[in-house]
Design an enzyme around this catalytic site. Sequence first.
Site, PDB file in Angstrom:
ATOM      1  CB  THR A   1     -16.409  -1.581 -12.005  1.00 52.55           C
ATOM      2  OG1 THR A   1     -16.425  -2.774 -11.197  1.00 52.55           O
ATOM      3  CG2 THR A   1     -17.826  -1.165 -12.311  1.00 52.55           C
ATOM      4  CB  SER A   2     -14.428  -6.444 -14.116  1.00 56.59           C
ATOM      5  OG  SER A   2     -14.103  -6.668 -12.733  1.00 56.59           O
TER       6      SER A   2
ATOM      7  CE1 TYR B   1      -3.071  -3.208   1.205  1.00 53.89           C
ATOM      8  CE2 TYR B   1      -4.176  -1.595  -0.201  1.00 53.89           C
ATOM      9  CZ  TYR B   1      -4.115  -2.860   0.357  1.00 53.89           C
ATOM     10  OH  TYR B   1      -5.092  -3.779   0.071  1.00 53.89           O
TER      11      TYR B   1
ATOM     12  CG  HIS C   1     -13.828  -1.851  -2.187  1.00 54.84           C
ATOM     13  ND1 HIS C   1     -13.720  -2.346  -3.482  1.00 54.84           N
ATOM     14  CD2 HIS C   1     -14.989  -2.360  -1.712  1.00 54.84           C
ATOM     15  CE1 HIS C   1     -14.746  -3.125  -3.741  1.00 54.84           C
ATOM     16  NE2 HIS C   1     -15.549  -3.140  -2.682  1.00 54.84           N
TER      17      HIS C   1
ATOM     18  CG  ASN D   1     -11.474   3.315  -8.339  1.00 54.84           C
ATOM     19  OD1 ASN D   1     -11.517   2.092  -8.486  1.00 54.84           O
ATOM     20  ND2 ASN D   1     -11.751   4.157  -9.311  1.00 54.84           N
TER      21      ASN D   1
ATOM     22  CG  ASP E   1      -8.127   6.705  -7.211  1.00 51.95           C
ATOM     23  OD1 ASP E   1      -8.120   5.858  -8.117  1.00 51.95           O
ATOM     24  OD2 ASP E   1      -9.026   7.573  -7.108  1.00 51.95           O
TER      25      ASP E   1
END
Length: 236
Positions: A171-172, A53, A104, A87, A89
Amino acid sequence: MRKLVVLTGAGMSAESGIKTFRDSGGLWEEYDVMEVASVMGWQKNRDLVLRFYNERRRQLARVKPNAGHVGLAELEKYFEVWIITQNVDNLHERAGSSRVIHLHGELTKARSTADPSLIYDIGYKDINPGDKCEKGSQLRPHIVWFGEPVPLMDEAARITTTANIFAIIGTSLNVYPAAGLIAYAPAETPVYLIDPGDVYLPSGRKVEVIKEKASAGVAILKEKLLRKFIEIKREE
Ligand code: APR
């Protein structure tokens, strides 16, 4: 009539230079996800997880929002925009989005391992072994690891139940509960999906696919929504 809810994933930040997870060359080709993004991994090799991280946080300091992030922030002039992102970020915030929910977690925050309510803004600084919270316990990344609950999912679902427009970008849709968010959008709410790849979507839901990268896709979406906005204004 003007609430736009957007679910974003790693593809949103790809053009900013941040790797996605499951594309070829993605992060999970380089690292074993269970070693660096799970509770078990943390218990097995805390220093490896901290380094993983720290590397991503240092990279975040060097990159910047792309036109897709900026385009979504600009839509706040016309819509009540909620960004629900997978995300970690801070590119949506740096682009100017004012309502961002991180399902998340967030790279720029650290958390106490003894008391999860103790969360610290650390910006782009490393978390090192021996860095402690005010209660004397080791700090960890403020990230939701595989196998951990997603505390903000209820709030995200509640917000989505009143979306007038719903968009999915980059996003998958592989990871639940985030991938299940679309189910909370009202049946009559139009859904747009922006992705250069093919994304499997639950059947029974009409989705307008914009098969583009985030920057180009958001520009197209913005045009479509501004036409819709003008129609709404006429009706008001
Ligand atoms: N613009 C838009 N979408 C893109 C771009 C781009 N430039 N490049 C790739 N994509 C798409 C891919 O086609 C894919 O559908 O972004 C998606 C990335 O999928 P994943 O790598 O699986 O990322 P994501 O869906 O965000 O993963 C969800 O999994 O590992 C966990 O916690 C992690 O939040 C992450 C979650």
